[in-house]
Each structure stands twice: as C-alpha cells, then as structure tokens.
Design a protein around this motif. Structure first.
Motif, PDB file in Angstrom:
ATOM      1  N   CYS A 104       0.865  -1.162  -0.109  1.00 49.95           N
ATOM      2  CA  CYS A 104       0.088  -0.158   0.139  1.00 49.95           C
ATOM      3  C   CYS A 104       0.861   1.184  -0.151  1.00 49.95           C
ATOM      4  CB  CYS A 104      -1.097  -0.088   1.202  1.00 49.95           C
ATOM      5  SG  CYS A 104      -2.314  -1.212   1.213  1.00 49.95           S
ATOM      6  N   ILE A 105       2.069   1.075   0.850  1.00 46.50           N
ATOM      7  CA  ILE A 105       2.893   2.343   0.966  1.00 46.50           C
ATOM      8  C   ILE A 105       3.515   2.841  -0.412  1.00 46.50           C
ATOM      9  CG2 ILE A 105       4.859   3.294   2.147  1.00 46.50           C
ATOM     10  CD1 ILE A 105       4.076   1.626   4.580  1.00 46.50           C
ATOM     11  N   LEU A 106       4.153   1.686  -1.132  1.00 47.31           N
ATOM     12  CA  LEU A 106       4.786   1.752  -2.357  1.00 47.31           C
ATOM     13  C   LEU A 106       3.880   2.009  -3.313  1.00 47.31           C
ATOM     14  CD1 LEU A 106       7.083  -1.301  -2.250  1.00 47.31           C
ATOM     15  CD2 LEU A 106       7.645   1.219  -1.722  1.00 47.31           C
ATOM     16  N   ALA A 107       2.433   1.636  -3.400  1.00 46.96           N
ATOM     17  CA  ALA A 107       1.416   2.009  -4.354  1.00 46.96           C
ATOM     18  C   ALA A 107       1.152   3.436  -3.962  1.00 46.96           C
ATOM     19  CB  ALA A 107       0.051   1.231  -4.155  1.00 46.96           C
ATOM     20  N   GLY A 163       4.923  25.945  -5.517  1.00 42.03           N
ATOM     21  CA  GLY A 163       4.064  25.520  -6.258  1.00 42.03           C
ATOM     22  C   GLY A 163       2.961  24.233  -5.763  1.00 42.03           C
ATOM     23  N   HIS A 164       2.031  24.302  -7.049  1.00 42.17           N
ATOM     24  CA  HIS A 164       0.996  23.307  -6.525  1.00 42.17           C
ATOM     25  C   HIS A 164       1.548  21.820  -6.479  1.00 42.17           C
ATOM     26  CE1 HIS A 164       1.394  23.460 -11.104  1.00 42.17           C
ATOM     27  NE2 HIS A 164       0.807  22.153 -11.164  1.00 42.17           N
ATOM     28  N   GLN A 165       2.598  21.689  -7.191  1.00 36.70           N
ATOM     29  CA  GLN A 165       3.201  20.029  -7.104  1.00 36.70           C
ATOM     30  C   GLN A 165       3.858  19.838  -5.935  1.00 36.70           C
ATOM     31  OE1 GLN A 165       2.488  18.130  -9.144  1.00 36.70           O
ATOM     32  NE2 GLN A 165       2.151  19.480 -11.411  1.00 36.70           N
ATOM     33  N   GLY A 166       3.755  20.814  -4.916  1.00 33.42           N
ATOM     34  CA  GLY A 166       4.064  20.662  -3.653  1.00 33.42           C
ATOM     35  C   GLY A 166       3.277  19.428  -3.031  1.00 33.42           C
ATOM     36  N   LEU A 167       2.001  19.388  -3.323  1.00 30.44           N
ATOM     37  CA  LEU A 167       0.988  18.249  -2.855  1.00 30.44           C
ATOM     38  C   LEU A 167       1.490  16.853  -3.081  1.00 30.44           C
ATOM     39  CD1 LEU A 167      -2.736  18.381  -2.784  1.00 30.44           C
ATOM     40  CD2 LEU A 167      -1.583  16.544  -3.591  1.00 30.44           C
ATOM     41  N   PRO A 168       1.672  16.628  -4.441  1.00 32.42           N
ATOM     42  CA  PRO A 168       2.252  15.273  -4.595  1.00 32.42           C
ATOM     43  C   PRO A 168       3.549  14.841  -3.839  1.00 32.42           C
ATOM     44  CG  PRO A 168       2.206  16.313  -6.590  1.00 32.42           C
ATOM     45  CD  PRO A 168       1.513  17.138  -5.665  1.00 32.42           C
ATOM     46  N   LEU A 169       4.405  15.873  -3.891  1.00 30.17           N
ATOM     47  CA  LEU A 169       5.794  15.799  -3.378  1.00 30.17           C
ATOM     48  C   LEU A 169       5.839  15.588  -1.937  1.00 30.17           C
ATOM     49  CD1 LEU A 169       7.703  18.681  -5.330  1.00 30.17           C
ATOM     50  CD2 LEU A 169       7.964  16.093  -5.811  1.00 30.17           C
ATOM     51  N   PHE A 170       4.773  16.296  -1.279  1.00 31.28           N
ATOM     52  CA  PHE A 170       4.885  16.259   0.308  1.00 31.28           C
ATOM     53  C   PHE A 170       4.532  14.704   0.590  1.00 31.28           C
ATOM     54  CE2 PHE A 170       2.689  16.412   4.423  1.00 31.28           C
ATOM     55  CZ  PHE A 170       3.722  17.080   5.208  1.00 31.28           C
ATOM     56  N   LEU A 171       3.271  14.320  -0.048  1.00 29.85           N
ATOM     57  CA  LEU A 171       2.678  13.198   0.123  1.00 29.85           C
ATOM     58  C   LEU A 171       3.381  11.935  -0.439  1.00 29.85           C
ATOM     59  CD1 LEU A 171      -0.857  13.716  -1.057  1.00 29.85           C
ATOM     60  CD2 LEU A 171      -0.033  13.269   1.220  1.00 29.85           C
ATOM     61  N   GLY A 172       4.505  12.425  -1.387  1.00 31.75           N
ATOM     62  CA  GLY A 172       5.328  11.195  -1.766  1.00 31.75           C
ATOM     63  C   GLY A 172       6.550  11.081  -0.854  1.00 31.75           C
ATOM     64  N   LEU A 173       6.812  12.313  -0.085  1.00 34.50           N
ATOM     65  CA  LEU A 173       7.833  12.067   0.619  1.00 34.50           C
ATOM     66  C   LEU A 173       7.372  11.271   2.070  1.00 34.50           C
ATOM     67  CD1 LEU A 173      10.665  13.027   2.029  1.00 34.50           C
ATOM     68  CD2 LEU A 173       9.712  15.264   2.636  1.00 34.50           C
ATOM     69  N   LEU A 174       6.183  11.744   2.620  1.00 31.78           N
ATOM     70  CA  LEU A 174       5.800  10.803   3.607  1.00 31.78           C
ATOM     71  C   LEU A 174       5.738   9.400   3.331  1.00 31.78           C
ATOM     72  CD1 LEU A 174       2.511  12.713   5.123  1.00 31.78           C
ATOM     73  CD2 LEU A 174       4.815  12.152   6.265  1.00 31.78           C
ATOM     74  N   SER A 175       5.244   8.885   2.215  1.00 30.73           N
ATOM     75  CA  SER A 175       5.291   7.563   1.820  1.00 30.73           C
ATOM     76  C   SER A 175       6.643   6.999   1.517  1.00 30.73           C
ATOM     77  CB  SER A 175       4.622   7.546   0.129  1.00 30.73           C
ATOM     78  OG  SER A 175       3.263   8.119   0.269  1.00 30.73           O
ATOM     79  N   VAL A 201       9.329   7.857   3.337  1.00 32.57           N
ATOM     80  CA  VAL A 201      10.214   7.739   4.413  1.00 32.57           C
ATOM     81  C   VAL A 201       9.215   6.568   5.136  1.00 32.57           C
ATOM     82  CG1 VAL A 201      10.396   8.986   6.963  1.00 32.57           C
ATOM     83  CG2 VAL A 201      10.689  10.239   4.850  1.00 32.57           C
ATOM     84  N   LEU A 202       7.956   6.382   5.215  1.00 36.65           N
ATOM     85  CA  LEU A 202       7.349   5.343   6.005  1.00 36.65           C
ATOM     86  C   LEU A 202       7.742   3.944   5.443  1.00 36.65           C
ATOM     87  CD1 LEU A 202       5.454   4.082   7.992  1.00 36.65           C
ATOM     88  CD2 LEU A 202       3.584   4.498   6.228  1.00 36.65           C
ATOM     89  N   ALA A 203       7.944   3.947   3.834  1.00 39.32           N
ATOM     90  CA  ALA A 203       8.354   3.084   3.125  1.00 39.32           C
ATOM     91  C   ALA A 203      10.081   2.341   3.702  1.00 39.32           C
ATOM     92  CB  ALA A 203       8.543   2.949   1.748  1.00 39.32           C
ATOM     93  N   VAL A 204      10.596   3.408   3.761  1.00 40.11           N
ATOM     94  CA  VAL A 204      12.052   2.920   4.053  1.00 40.11           C
ATOM     95  C   VAL A 204      12.135   2.399   5.658  1.00 40.11           C
ATOM     96  CG1 VAL A 204      14.277   4.082   4.976  1.00 40.11           C
ATOM     97  CG2 VAL A 204      13.196   4.811   2.705  1.00 40.11           C
ATOM     98  N   PHE A 205      11.383   2.993   6.746  1.00 40.40           N
ATOM     99  CA  PHE A 205      11.393   2.741   8.077  1.00 40.40           C
ATOM    100  C   PHE A 205      10.872   1.348   8.040  1.00 40.40           C
ATOM    101  CE2 PHE A 205      10.940   7.118   9.756  1.00 40.40           C
ATOM    102  CZ  PHE A 205      12.487   7.238  10.053  1.00 40.40           C
TER     103      PHE A 205
END
Length: 388
Positions: free
Chosen positions: A281-284, A362-374, A376-380
């Motif tokens: 789920c995290i990778l998806a 800019g507006h791409q901050g939304l997918p970038l922020f959510l992608g960063l969360l994903s 970090v969680l995947a790495v942990f």
C-alpha cells in the motif's frame, strides 16, 4: 475431534450479532461526524466568516480527539467501556443540540472541541471491542469490512445534507439522532460482549508511543493523506486548470476507492501477511504521487485516484490489523486511543504543512509532500523487516 481442534473451532467462532452491533455503532457515529463538518462550514460561510476562522473552527473537533485520547484507557477501566460509550453518546448529542441553539464561530469553538472529546471514547471503545473479539484467522477481512462500512458512513453524512438541507433544525436533528442511536446500539449489544480487555499491565497512551512508534507513524501518514486530499486537492486541480465539477468528481472517486478496496486489502493481509500488504500500500501511494502530475489531465487519473484512495486508507486498515496481532488487553486499549490521537495530529498538521509546501514550490508541492511521507514510511518499514 482433538482438544486442540475443539479449542481452535471455539476461537474461530464469530459473534456475528456483537460484531454487527459494534460496526453499526461506529458507522452511525461516522454519519454524524461526516454531516457535522460540512454543515457547520456551510453555516459559517453564510455568516461571511473568514476562511481562516472556518478552518480553525473545524480543527477544534480533532483537537478534542487529541487531548481526550490519553484519558480513555483509565476511564474505561474505572467506568466500564459500555457505560462510558453510552454516556459519551448522550453528551455528544447534547453538545450538537447546543451548537444548533447557538450561532457564531466563537461560540462554536469550545462546543466543537467538546464534540471531539465526547465522540472519541465512543469510537475508541467500539474499535477496541471489535479487534478483541475478531478471530485471528478472519481478522483481515473483518477489519477490511469494518473500514469500508465506516468510510461509507462518513460519505453518507454529507450526502444527507442534500435531503435535509443546511438550514434550521432538520440537519442537526439527523446528527443528534445518530449520536443517540449509537448509545442505544451499545446498550443493546453490551450484554453480548465481555468487559473491556483488562489483562496485562496498565499502559498509557504515551507509553504506547514507545512500544509501536512505526505503527503510529503509519496512522499519521494515512490521516495526512485523507485530510490533505480532501482539503487541498481542489487547489491542486484548479492550478492545473481543471473545472470544479471535475475536481469534485475526482474527490468522490478517491472516497469510493477508500471504501471499496478495504475488504480486498484485508483479504490480502490474510494471504500474504499484514506487513507485506502494508508495504504494498505504501509503495502504491508513492507510485501514485509520482504519476499524478503526468496523468492528471488524462483518463488515467480516474483509476489512479480510485486506487490511491484505497491504498492510502488501507494503511490505516492494516495498522488496525497489526494492532490486533501484536497487542492485547490494556495495551490494546492504549493503542487504539493512541491511534485516535495520532489521527487527529495527522489531520491538523498535514494540511497546513502541505499548504506551506505548495506556497513555497507551487501546486506540485502536494504530490511531493505526500510522496515524501510515503517514501519515509516505506524506508522505515523495510528497515524493520530487514532487522527482523
């Protein structure tokens, strides 16, 4: 038949009536909560309240969740789970009734805070009951069913405003009746349930943070995904020139994936294990974040957003499954209360942080922020699996 097989059969015996009652309780609660947020926002908008104050007012309910969560384990031991849930359903109904009698954003601030304080124990107790009585062999599909139905309840809340409107007492009456119905359902199913699990040492919510930090970070991530997409996806779509109707349809598609895919993910957890399914789920989610900018203006957006809704909320469903796998007794109650606290934090922190990212880059901050969360969680999660 051997003693072991008899014991196993008894362990897998499912108290369907009790489960149905618990799920119905939380679903009705979700309807009331799903109705309250947009209803009060519409009323404040008509009163020409600034958007900042409307957002601050909406944050009072999750703040109530956060500040009440540490007290739930001790209260459930002293008062009993059923009595606490019934009392809180009555107090939540009275609070919503008081909101209907008053007007103005400042009068509603403390009342919406109290609504979160009174609603939170009802949610935590019901969820703890469900996890504790669910057989291990069927935990995945039952928790997936639970998540799907509750998601549907949150969706029904706003839809009911189309029938009742947003003026006068009718919409408030639906919410008040829903909270009271929660108490009646708990009263009906309580005789079929054992008391709240109390084995093991008393565990505080703060103590649970030390026991399962990664699990709580997963809950934070799931909460952030939901709140960010619901609150800022319209801003993202508008920046790309999308019409409001199209954005609203995509948000509906996201919610639909949220509700529809949980049973499948729960079943996958039974087949492949909850940790592997959570990592999937995290990778998806990460892949969806990376694909969204290029796919947004094509037909691929629809299946992408549908799956995104399912796997992002699936992180929470799988966290619930792991909570039941790893903890019992008083640690389970503390864990569920900690989930509620972290969900509230994710809801309050996620949107402002993403909004700041969008303001800076800019507006791409939304997918970038959510992608960063994903990421970090995947790495942990992978590091924890590698260390065993």
């Amino acid at each position: 038949m051997t003693v072991e097989s008899i014991t196993s059969a008894r362990a897998d015996r499912i108290p369907w009536a009790a489960m149905a009652g618990i799920i119905a309780t939380v679903t009705v609660f979700a309807v009331a909560q799903g109705l309250t947020y947009p209803l009060l926002s519409f009323i404040l908008e008509r009163q020409r309240t600034t958007s900042g104050l409307i957002g601050l007012s909406a944050a009072m309910t999750p703040l109530g969740f956060i500040l009440s969560a540490p007290f739930i384990p001790a209260l459930s031991r002293r008062v009993s789970g059923a009595r606490l849930a019934i009392l809180c359903s009555i107090l939540a109904a009275v609070t919503l009734m008081t909101i209907a009698w008053t007007e103005g954003v400042w009068a509603w601030m403390p009342l919406r805070f109290l609504l979160g304080v009174f609603a939170n124990p009802l949610y935590v107790i019901s969820e703890t009951w469900l996890i504790s009585i669910t057989p291990t062999s069927r935990r995945g599909r039952i928790m997936g069913l639970y998540s799907s139905i509750v998601s549907g309840g949150f969706a029904i809340g706003p839809l009911s405003l189309g029938l009742a409107g947003t003026e006068g007492w009718p919409p408030f009456t639906i919410g008040i009746a829903a909270f009271l119905l929660c108490g009646l359902i708990v009263l009906a199913v309580a005789p079929r349930l054992s008391e709240m699990p109390d084995e093991g040492e008393a565990t505080s919510v703060g103590g649970f943070f030390a026991m399962a930090p990664l699990l709580l970070f997963a809950v934070f991530t799931a909460a952030a995904f939901e709140q960010i997409l619901l609150s800022l996806f319209a801003v993202y779509g508008a920046a790309l020139g999308s019409a409001e109707a199209h954005i609203a349809s995509l948000i509906t598609c996201f919610i639909a994936g949220n509700a529809v895919l949980q049973i499948l993910l729960g079943r996958l957890a039974e087949w492949f294990g909850s940790t592997r399914t959570m990592l999937f789920c995290i990778l998806a989610c990460l892949a969806s974040c990376l694909l969204l900018p290029s796919a947004f203006n094509s037909w691929l957006t629809w299946p992408l957003v549908f799956v995104w809704g399912g796997v992002s909320f699936g992180i929470y469903t799988l966290s619930l499954i792991q909570l039941g796998e790893r903890f019992t007794g008083q640690a389970l109650i503390a864990g569920d209360a900690a989930f509620a606290l972290v969900w509230g934090i994710g809801g309050i922190v996620g949107s402002p942080a993403t909004g700041l990212a969008m303001q800076l880059i800019g507006h791409q901050g939304l997918p970038l922020f959510l992608g960063l969360l994903s990421f970090v969680l995947a790495v942990f999660l992978m590091v924890r699996r590698w260390r065993g």
